[in-house]
Design an enzyme around this catalytic site. Structure first.
Site, PDB file in Angstrom:
ATOM      1  N   GLU A   1       1.010  -2.257   7.448  1.00 41.64           N
ATOM      2  CA  GLU A   1       1.951  -2.160   6.329  1.00 41.64           C
ATOM      3  C   GLU A   1       1.221  -2.281   4.994  1.00 41.64           C
ATOM      4  O   GLU A   1       0.069  -2.746   4.945  1.00 41.64           O
ATOM      5  CB  GLU A   1       3.027  -3.254   6.465  1.00 41.64           C
ATOM      6  CG  GLU A   1       4.107  -3.255   5.390  1.00 41.64           C
ATOM      7  CD  GLU A   1       4.898  -1.961   5.272  1.00 41.64           C
ATOM      8  OE1 GLU A   1       4.310  -0.921   4.877  1.00 41.64           O
ATOM      9  OE2 GLU A   1       6.113  -1.979   5.534  1.00 41.64           O
TER      10      GLU A   1
ATOM     11  N   HIS B   1       9.036  -0.639  13.527  1.00 42.21           N
ATOM     12  CA  HIS B   1       9.121  -1.771  14.451  1.00 42.21           C
ATOM     13  C   HIS B   1      10.541  -2.343  14.483  1.00 42.21           C
ATOM     14  O   HIS B   1      11.312  -2.194  13.530  1.00 42.21           O
ATOM     15  CB  HIS B   1       8.132  -2.870  14.052  1.00 42.21           C
ATOM     16  CG  HIS B   1       8.399  -3.442  12.693  1.00 42.21           C
ATOM     17  ND1 HIS B   1       9.372  -4.397  12.449  1.00 42.21           N
ATOM     18  CD2 HIS B   1       7.829  -3.172  11.505  1.00 42.21           C
ATOM     19  CE1 HIS B   1       9.388  -4.691  11.168  1.00 42.21           C
ATOM     20  NE2 HIS B   1       8.465  -3.958  10.568  1.00 42.21           N
TER      21      HIS B   1
END
Length: 179
Positions: A84, A9
């Site tokens: 994550e 990201h």
């Protein structure tokens, strides 16, 4: 041979503030611009499908890239397993450790164990292989779980056999070849 493009990201507000991100921090303006630059760099790779983590920063990165590539935003698929590494009580607090610690610590209470993260990334890889059938897949995720995903694609037998750590910068990308 099956492969996909993995993108970390873009810069999130948590990255900019030196905070350990939970699921909620959005991209900064710089993060959006990073995603646009990445889209320009991968434009000729023939991406036909986008899959991303459920976290806001990954979704915004996926949406930015997909928009730049002319892929319908409604066609972006969210995979929960792409999230994550869980850092428990450390999330939303200042970063206090060197980068490698977030990849390798197994002692701190409340942190997702490395072996559990690796098992999750192996399950995720199976989902990505299904979605890659007949597609050129773009996967938008995170630094730590992305590294574990790459090790799963290389079919490492255990976390003890991982390649040397390679941390990705915001909006960096790599082709992952599934062996």
């Amino acid at each position: 041979m099956t492969s996909f493009i993995f993108v970390r990201h873009g810069q999130s507000q948590a990255n900019a503030n030196g905070i350990i991100a939970d699921a909620h921090p959005p991209l900064t303006e710089e993060g959006i611009e990073q995603a646009r630059r990445t889209a320009d760099e991968i434009r000729d790779l023939g991406i036909t499908k986008v899959v991303c983590s459920p976290y806001l920063r990954a979704q915004q990165t996926a949406e930015t890239i997909a928009g730049e590539l002319g892929i319908e935003l409604k066609d972006i698929e969210i995979l929960d397993d792409l999230k994550e590494r869980g850092l428990g009580v450390l999330e939303a607090k200042p970063r206090e450790h060197e980068g490698i610690w977030y990849f390798s610590d197994d002692e701190s209470e409340g942190i997702e164990k490395r072996v559990d993260l690796y098992e999750r990334m192996k399950r995720c890889l199976d989902q990505l292989i299904e979605r890659a059938e007949g597609q050129k897949l773009l996967v938008v995720g995170h630094s730590v779980s992305g590294f574990y995903l790459q090790q799963a694609a290389a079919h490492k037998a255990s976390v003890d056999e991982f390649d040397p750590l390679s941390m990705m910068n915001n909006a960096d990308y790599v082709e992952v070849i599934i062996k």
